[in-house]
Design a protein around this motif. Sequence first.
Motif, PDB file in Angstrom:
ATOM      1  N   VAL A   1      -0.600  -8.737  -7.950  1.00  0.00           N
ATOM      2  CA  VAL A   1      -1.978  -8.660  -8.416  1.00  0.00           C
ATOM      3  C   VAL A   1      -2.942  -9.057  -7.292  1.00  0.00           C
ATOM      4  CG1 VAL A   1      -3.648  -9.620 -10.053  1.00  0.00           C
ATOM      5  CG2 VAL A   1      -1.344  -9.024 -10.822  1.00  0.00           C
ATOM      6  N   CYS A   2      -2.614 -10.131  -6.585  1.00  0.00           N
ATOM      7  CA  CYS A   2      -3.476 -10.589  -5.492  1.00  0.00           C
ATOM      8  C   CYS A   2      -3.460  -9.611  -4.322  1.00  0.00           C
ATOM      9  CB  CYS A   2      -3.042 -11.977  -5.035  1.00  0.00           C
ATOM     10  SG  CYS A   2      -3.345 -13.277  -6.257  1.00  0.00           S
ATOM     11  N   ALA A   3      -2.321  -8.990  -4.083  1.00  0.00           N
ATOM     12  CA  ALA A   3      -2.231  -8.006  -3.005  1.00  0.00           C
ATOM     13  C   ALA A   3      -3.085  -6.790  -3.319  1.00  0.00           C
ATOM     14  CB  ALA A   3      -0.780  -7.594  -2.791  1.00  0.00           C
ATOM     15  N   LEU A   4      -3.067  -6.341  -4.555  1.00  0.00           N
ATOM     16  CA  LEU A   4      -3.893  -5.195  -4.930  1.00  0.00           C
ATOM     17  C   LEU A   4      -5.380  -5.529  -4.771  1.00  0.00           C
ATOM     18  CD1 LEU A   4      -3.635  -2.296  -5.974  1.00  0.00           C
ATOM     19  CD2 LEU A   4      -3.860  -3.201  -8.289  1.00  0.00           C
TER      20      LEU A   4
ATOM     21  N   THR B   1       0.947  -0.061   0.285  1.00  0.00           N
ATOM     22  CA  THR B   1       1.235   1.365   0.430  1.00  0.00           C
ATOM     23  C   THR B   1       0.768   2.137  -0.792  1.00  0.00           C
ATOM     24  OG1 THR B   1       3.129   0.809   1.833  1.00  0.00           O
ATOM     25  CG2 THR B   1       3.052   3.036   0.945  1.00  0.00           C
ATOM     26  N   ILE B   2       1.011   1.614  -1.977  1.00  0.00           N
ATOM     27  CA  ILE B   2       0.508   2.258  -3.194  1.00  0.00           C
ATOM     28  C   ILE B   2      -1.016   2.361  -3.156  1.00  0.00           C
ATOM     29  CG2 ILE B   2       0.260   1.974  -5.694  1.00  0.00           C
ATOM     30  CD1 ILE B   2       3.071   0.630  -5.622  1.00  0.00           C
ATOM     31  N   ALA B   3      -1.663   1.321  -2.638  1.00  0.00           N
ATOM     32  CA  ALA B   3      -3.129   1.291  -2.577  1.00  0.00           C
ATOM     33  C   ALA B   3      -3.697   2.188  -1.479  1.00  0.00           C
ATOM     34  CB  ALA B   3      -3.598  -0.147  -2.373  1.00  0.00           C
ATOM     35  N   GLY B   4      -2.823   2.733  -0.639  1.00  0.00           N
ATOM     36  CA  GLY B   4      -3.273   3.619   0.427  1.00  0.00           C
ATOM     37  C   GLY B   4      -3.711   2.909   1.679  1.00  0.00           C
ATOM     38  N   ARG B   5      -3.376   1.617   1.802  1.00  0.00           N
ATOM     39  CA  ARG B   5      -3.786   0.855   2.986  1.00  0.00           C
ATOM     40  C   ARG B   5      -2.709   0.858   4.070  1.00  0.00           C
ATOM     41  NH1 ARG B   5      -4.402  -4.001  -0.780  1.00  0.00           N
ATOM     42  NH2 ARG B   5      -6.201  -3.456  -2.088  1.00  0.00           N
TER      43      ARG B   5
ATOM     44  N   GLU C   1      11.027 -11.565   0.200  1.00  0.00           N
ATOM     45  CA  GLU C   1      10.651 -10.978  -1.078  1.00  0.00           C
ATOM     46  C   GLU C   1       9.141 -10.756  -1.174  1.00  0.00           C
ATOM     47  OE1 GLU C   1      14.394 -13.478  -1.771  1.00  0.00           O
ATOM     48  OE2 GLU C   1      12.549 -13.591  -0.564  1.00  0.00           O
ATOM     49  N   THR C   2       8.384 -11.730  -0.670  1.00  0.00           N
ATOM     50  CA  THR C   2       6.928 -11.596  -0.724  1.00  0.00           C
ATOM     51  C   THR C   2       6.446 -10.469   0.178  1.00  0.00           C
ATOM     52  OG1 THR C   2       6.798 -13.983  -1.110  1.00  0.00           O
ATOM     53  CG2 THR C   2       4.747 -12.849  -0.572  1.00  0.00           C
ATOM     54  N   ARG C   3       7.002 -10.376   1.368  1.00  0.00           N
ATOM     55  CA  ARG C   3       6.623  -9.293   2.279  1.00  0.00           C
ATOM     56  C   ARG C   3       6.876  -7.924   1.654  1.00  0.00           C
ATOM     57  NH1 ARG C   3       3.076  -7.851   5.257  1.00  0.00           N
ATOM     58  NH2 ARG C   3       3.250  -9.637   6.637  1.00  0.00           N
ATOM     59  N   GLN C   4       7.999  -7.758   0.998  1.00  0.00           N
ATOM     60  CA  GLN C   4       8.303  -6.468   0.385  1.00  0.00           C
ATOM     61  C   GLN C   4       7.290  -6.125  -0.709  1.00  0.00           C
ATOM     62  OE1 GLN C   4      12.393  -6.628  -0.875  1.00  0.00           O
ATOM     63  NE2 GLN C   4      13.179  -6.599   1.211  1.00  0.00           N
ATOM     64  N   VAL C   5       6.938  -7.105  -1.529  1.00  0.00           N
ATOM     65  CA  VAL C   5       5.947  -6.863  -2.584  1.00  0.00           C
ATOM     66  C   VAL C   5       4.595  -6.509  -1.977  1.00  0.00           C
ATOM     67  CG1 VAL C   5       4.607  -7.976  -4.414  1.00  0.00           C
ATOM     68  CG2 VAL C   5       7.084  -8.244  -4.356  1.00  0.00           C
ATOM     69  N   VAL C   6       4.145  -7.284  -1.016  1.00  0.00           N
ATOM     70  CA  VAL C   6       2.828  -7.055  -0.412  1.00  0.00           C
ATOM     71  C   VAL C   6       2.777  -5.695   0.273  1.00  0.00           C
ATOM     72  CG1 VAL C   6       1.233  -7.867   1.383  1.00  0.00           C
ATOM     73  CG2 VAL C   6       2.289  -9.501  -0.196  1.00  0.00           C
ATOM     74  N   ASP C   7       3.835  -5.330   0.991  1.00  0.00           N
ATOM     75  CA  ASP C   7       3.855  -4.032   1.669  1.00  0.00           C
ATOM     76  C   ASP C   7       3.899  -2.879   0.670  1.00  0.00           C
ATOM     77  OD1 ASP C   7       3.735  -5.248   4.121  1.00  0.00           O
ATOM     78  OD2 ASP C   7       5.796  -4.796   4.700  1.00  0.00           O
ATOM     79  N   MET C   8       4.657  -3.040  -0.400  1.00  0.00           N
ATOM     80  CA  MET C   8       4.724  -1.972  -1.409  1.00  0.00           C
ATOM     81  C   MET C   8       3.357  -1.767  -2.062  1.00  0.00           C
ATOM     82  SD  MET C   8       6.972   0.142  -2.561  1.00  0.00           S
ATOM     83  CE  MET C   8       6.708   1.491  -3.714  1.00  0.00           C
ATOM     84  N   VAL C   9       2.698  -2.858  -2.409  1.00  0.00           N
ATOM     85  CA  VAL C   9       1.378  -2.748  -3.026  1.00  0.00           C
ATOM     86  C   VAL C   9       0.382  -2.122  -2.053  1.00  0.00           C
ATOM     87  CG1 VAL C   9      -0.583  -4.057  -3.933  1.00  0.00           C
ATOM     88  CG2 VAL C   9       1.737  -4.634  -4.652  1.00  0.00           C
TER      89      VAL C   9
END
Length: 287
Positions: free
Chosen positions: A246-249, A272-276, A262-270
């Motif tokens: 949520v915070c990454a988005l 990428t989904i967000a187009g950044r 684990e945190t890096r994977q979540v932040v990077d996935m978000v």
Amino acid sequence: MTLKLGRHSFDDSATLMMAIVNRTPDSFYDKGATWAEDKAFDRVAQVVDQGAEIVDIGGIKAAPGAEIDAEEERRRVVDFVARVRAAYPRLVISVDTWRASVGRAVCEAGADVLNDAWGGHDPELAQVAADFDAALVCTHTGGVTPRTRPHRVEYVDVVADAIRHTVGEAERAIGLGVDRDSVIIDPAHDFGKNTFHSLEVTRRLGEMVATGHPVLVSLSNKDFVGETLDLPVGERLTGTLAATAVCALAGARIYRVHEVVETRQVVDMVATIAGRRPPTRAIRGLA
């Protein structure tokens, strides 16, 4: 904006992992696993290998406990900072302290960031950051005394209060000479807040991001996660990662964490989904 952390700079698309290294015998999460200096140094080596850009070294647990004076806090962190600086010249070193005297000593030893987790309790700490061209994290704690738990804290609007206080502290630091690109704000989940407050600042984190100051979040295994899911400290990873997403988005820039990979994977996935951020590779349906 470019994010300047002491002698290190990062472009405005960078998200950073700040790995927690506790030089304490009684931390709530690791129960003193990195109290011994060599164990703490092994932890630094581990998180660097995992890709952490920053280590956040702390000499006092946040919760109530044995009184630790400034001399003892310096003994726990200053020489250790110097050891880490010598071994890892490209690593960003942050120190979690609210005391100006400790801040001055760790900056002399090579620290790049002063993580003032108690919201400007010692007003001289910002001047130390300015004197050493260090970065400063400005947090929101609702004015509570360091190392005390919140008790029936009330806000008309917790996010508005967090913005007012952190931006105020940021502008004060800039006025003292801290580089504008080196000032970070942190809503400080759990600090001076009940679970409903921490959930609200998570949900509305975009309002803090909109101030233009880079936002740090410290979500890892916090009580608001435990109370939300009714889970003890050792079982909060999934909830932590959900809050992280949520915070990454919303656009948080720095993540203070126990679990780097684990945190890096979540932040990077978000991102990428967000187009950044582009995918690391994208060959499905193309090759």
